[in-house]
Design a protein around this motif. Sequence first.
Motif, PDB file in Angstrom:
ATOM      1  N   PRO A  29       0.827  -1.210   0.000  1.00 48.39           N
ATOM      2  CA  PRO A  29       0.000   0.000   0.000  1.00 48.39           C
ATOM      3  C   PRO A  29       0.860   1.258   0.000  1.00 48.39           C
ATOM      4  O   PRO A  29       1.994   1.261   0.485  1.00 48.39           O
ATOM      5  CB  PRO A  29      -0.789  -0.119   1.307  1.00 48.39           C
ATOM      6  CG  PRO A  29       0.077  -0.961   2.194  1.00 48.39           C
ATOM      7  CD  PRO A  29       0.739  -1.942   1.267  1.00 48.39           C
ATOM      8  N   GLU A  32      -0.035   7.291   3.491  1.00 48.50           N
ATOM      9  CA  GLU A  32      -1.005   8.371   3.618  1.00 48.50           C
ATOM     10  C   GLU A  32      -0.265   9.667   3.943  1.00 48.50           C
ATOM     11  O   GLU A  32       0.804   9.648   4.559  1.00 48.50           O
ATOM     12  CB  GLU A  32      -2.010   8.049   4.731  1.00 48.50           C
ATOM     13  CG  GLU A  32      -2.781   6.767   4.534  1.00 48.50           C
ATOM     14  CD  GLU A  32      -3.814   6.857   3.427  1.00 48.50           C
ATOM     15  OE1 GLU A  32      -4.086   7.993   2.992  1.00 48.50           O
ATOM     16  OE2 GLU A  32      -4.332   5.810   3.005  1.00 48.50           O
ATOM     17  N   ARG A 139      -5.421   8.137   6.821  1.00 42.69           N
ATOM     18  CA  ARG A 139      -6.242   6.929   6.887  1.00 42.69           C
ATOM     19  C   ARG A 139      -5.316   5.714   7.010  1.00 42.69           C
ATOM     20  O   ARG A 139      -4.350   5.573   6.271  1.00 42.69           O
ATOM     21  CB  ARG A 139      -7.068   6.792   5.600  1.00 42.69           C
ATOM     22  CG  ARG A 139      -8.032   5.620   5.591  1.00 42.69           C
ATOM     23  CD  ARG A 139      -8.365   5.216   4.154  1.00 42.69           C
ATOM     24  NE  ARG A 139      -8.748   6.334   3.315  1.00 42.69           N
ATOM     25  CZ  ARG A 139     -10.007   6.641   3.026  1.00 42.69           C
ATOM     26  NH1 ARG A 139     -10.998   5.914   3.492  1.00 42.69           N
ATOM     27  NH2 ARG A 139     -10.264   7.676   2.241  1.00 42.69           N
ATOM     28  N   THR A 140      -5.599   4.852   7.963  1.00 49.27           N
ATOM     29  CA  THR A 140      -4.874   3.587   8.074  1.00 49.27           C
ATOM     30  C   THR A 140      -5.737   2.474   7.510  1.00 49.27           C
ATOM     31  O   THR A 140      -6.964   2.531   7.587  1.00 49.27           O
ATOM     32  CB  THR A 140      -4.535   3.263   9.538  1.00 49.27           C
ATOM     33  OG1 THR A 140      -5.737   3.253  10.314  1.00 49.27           O
ATOM     34  CG2 THR A 140      -3.566   4.293  10.108  1.00 49.27           C
ATOM     35  N   ARG A 141      -5.095   1.478   6.944  1.00 48.80           N
ATOM     36  CA  ARG A 141      -5.825   0.345   6.372  1.00 48.80           C
ATOM     37  C   ARG A 141      -5.868  -0.788   7.389  1.00 48.80           C
ATOM     38  O   ARG A 141      -4.832  -1.153   7.949  1.00 48.80           O
ATOM     39  CB  ARG A 141      -5.157  -0.121   5.077  1.00 48.80           C
ATOM     40  CG  ARG A 141      -5.251   0.890   3.958  1.00 48.80           C
ATOM     41  CD  ARG A 141      -4.475   0.445   2.731  1.00 48.80           C
ATOM     42  NE  ARG A 141      -4.658   1.330   1.601  1.00 48.80           N
ATOM     43  CZ  ARG A 141      -4.008   2.462   1.423  1.00 48.80           C
ATOM     44  NH1 ARG A 141      -3.121   2.838   2.318  1.00 48.80           N
ATOM     45  NH2 ARG A 141      -4.245   3.227   0.366  1.00 48.80           N
ATOM     46  N   THR A 190     -10.523   0.993  13.597  1.00 46.90           N
ATOM     47  CA  THR A 190      -9.693   1.597  12.552  1.00 46.90           C
ATOM     48  C   THR A 190     -10.022   3.068  12.350  1.00 46.90           C
ATOM     49  O   THR A 190      -9.133   3.921  12.334  1.00 46.90           O
ATOM     50  CB  THR A 190      -9.871   0.836  11.224  1.00 46.90           C
ATOM     51  OG1 THR A 190      -9.421  -0.514  11.392  1.00 46.90           O
ATOM     52  CG2 THR A 190      -9.079   1.496  10.107  1.00 46.90           C
ATOM     53  N   TRP A 194      -8.356   7.595  12.347  1.00 45.56           N
ATOM     54  CA  TRP A 194      -8.299   8.443  11.168  1.00 45.56           C
ATOM     55  C   TRP A 194      -8.336   9.918  11.568  1.00 45.56           C
ATOM     56  O   TRP A 194      -8.813  10.286  12.649  1.00 45.56           O
ATOM     57  CB  TRP A 194      -9.468   8.141  10.230  1.00 45.56           C
ATOM     58  CG  TRP A 194      -9.369   6.805   9.563  1.00 45.56           C
ATOM     59  CD1 TRP A 194      -8.412   5.851   9.761  1.00 45.56           C
ATOM     60  CD2 TRP A 194     -10.267   6.268   8.579  1.00 45.56           C
ATOM     61  NE1 TRP A 194      -8.654   4.753   8.965  1.00 45.56           N
ATOM     62  CE2 TRP A 194      -9.783   4.980   8.237  1.00 45.56           C
ATOM     63  CE3 TRP A 194     -11.420   6.733   7.974  1.00 45.56           C
ATOM     64  CZ2 TRP A 194     -10.438   4.168   7.300  1.00 45.56           C
ATOM     65  CZ3 TRP A 194     -12.068   5.938   7.041  1.00 45.56           C
ATOM     66  CH2 TRP A 194     -11.566   4.665   6.709  1.00 45.56           C
ATOM     67  N   VAL A 215     -14.990   1.339   5.111  1.00 46.67           N
ATOM     68  CA  VAL A 215     -13.768   0.637   5.489  1.00 46.67           C
ATOM     69  C   VAL A 215     -13.736  -0.666   4.701  1.00 46.67           C
ATOM     70  O   VAL A 215     -14.675  -1.462   4.764  1.00 46.67           O
ATOM     71  CB  VAL A 215     -13.739   0.340   6.997  1.00 46.67           C
ATOM     72  CG1 VAL A 215     -12.416  -0.305   7.385  1.00 46.67           C
ATOM     73  CG2 VAL A 215     -13.951   1.625   7.796  1.00 46.67           C
ATOM     74  N   TYR A 216     -12.648  -0.880   3.958  1.00 47.41           N
ATOM     75  CA  TYR A 216     -12.526  -2.059   3.104  1.00 47.41           C
ATOM     76  C   TYR A 216     -11.558  -3.063   3.728  1.00 47.41           C
ATOM     77  O   TYR A 216     -10.474  -2.706   4.184  1.00 47.41           O
ATOM     78  CB  TYR A 216     -12.016  -1.660   1.714  1.00 47.41           C
ATOM     79  CG  TYR A 216     -12.982  -0.809   0.928  1.00 47.41           C
ATOM     80  CD1 TYR A 216     -13.891  -1.384   0.045  1.00 47.41           C
ATOM     81  CD2 TYR A 216     -12.991   0.576   1.074  1.00 47.41           C
ATOM     82  CE1 TYR A 216     -14.777  -0.606  -0.675  1.00 47.41           C
ATOM     83  CE2 TYR A 216     -13.878   1.370   0.369  1.00 47.41           C
ATOM     84  CZ  TYR A 216     -14.775   0.775  -0.512  1.00 47.41           C
ATOM     85  OH  TYR A 216     -15.659   1.542  -1.216  1.00 47.41           O
TER      86      TYR A 216
END
Length: 342
Positions: A29, A32, A139-141, A190, A194, A215-216
């Motif tokens: 990834p 950010e 944004r964190t995944r 999560t 943010w 959120v994915y």
Amino acid sequence: MILEALMLLKAVARDDAPPDAPARPIYQPAPEYPLACEPKEGAEQEPSSVTVIFDISEYGIVENPRIKKSSNSCFNDAALETVRSWRYDPRRSGGFFARQENVEKTFTFVFEKSAGDAVAAEKSDEIDPVDRDIEPSFRTRPDYPWDCAEAGAATEIVTVELDITPNGSVENAHVVESTNECVNETALATVKNWRYPPKIVDGNKVPRKGVQAKVYFRLHSLTEWPRWRREVMYPLKDVGMRLRRDDDPNDILADLENIEEKYGDSFTRNESAVFHQMRGLARAKAGDYRGALDDLRIARRLGVDRSAQESISETIDKLEAIVAEQDAAAAAVEESESSTDK
């Protein structure tokens, strides 16, 4: 015959892979833009670059990331955290997984002001359409929760509604829609981390209400998730090195027993797969072919990558043939002894 079978399993190297091949990214990834590094209102900021050097372990995990050069130290932590999250198909050397050192990557951070901010500054409604769809500035995944993976889909989506404070932090988050309730708790945890750009009304920062965010969760492959724990990885890595050196398999089995006793109840699927592969190899070297078969069947069932499954399946076939020969020989001896008694 047994030596040929063991060679198939060592380091689960692909038979069709070239003897030497560099590490290949499988999860990478982008970073950010850190909220703390945003320019002050009205100020311009030139693109900033950070060059990171890191090593890739024989398990495809990034180790020892460090800054080589940086045009703005504010972005250093974001660059380091990004590469720590990356995963690789490890380098192969002579058909075996191997460490790769001094990999270099340069990140460029460019601040792009959201068009929505300008619109939001002109509106004072409590829930503005622009507010509802505003994009976070940081944004964190999330990691796909492993206990949700087996019954879940490869991609899960959770829609969260939340409020944003004047300083851009999240509060009052709750789920409004989800494709899998099992991941809801992780989604909420999560978004609480943010950060959002401030909303400006008459020159003042004001809260945003009723913002929605998706959120994915993406399960790229069974060998990528969840991340390795260092306290488990390093002992298993040491065992792998000792297996390659052909150390005493009984000593190795004793150490594997200690690892299982300490961490076995909390093994992730990936950790468990590697543990059983290694114990299968150690048991086969110690002459415990039936025990080796038990371990390798478990490893195959846990869903390692396709190339590893093929090697493990071939090894299982060869070990099954050895066990069948042993059983046939034992039956022949028993029959001979029975005939003699008569």
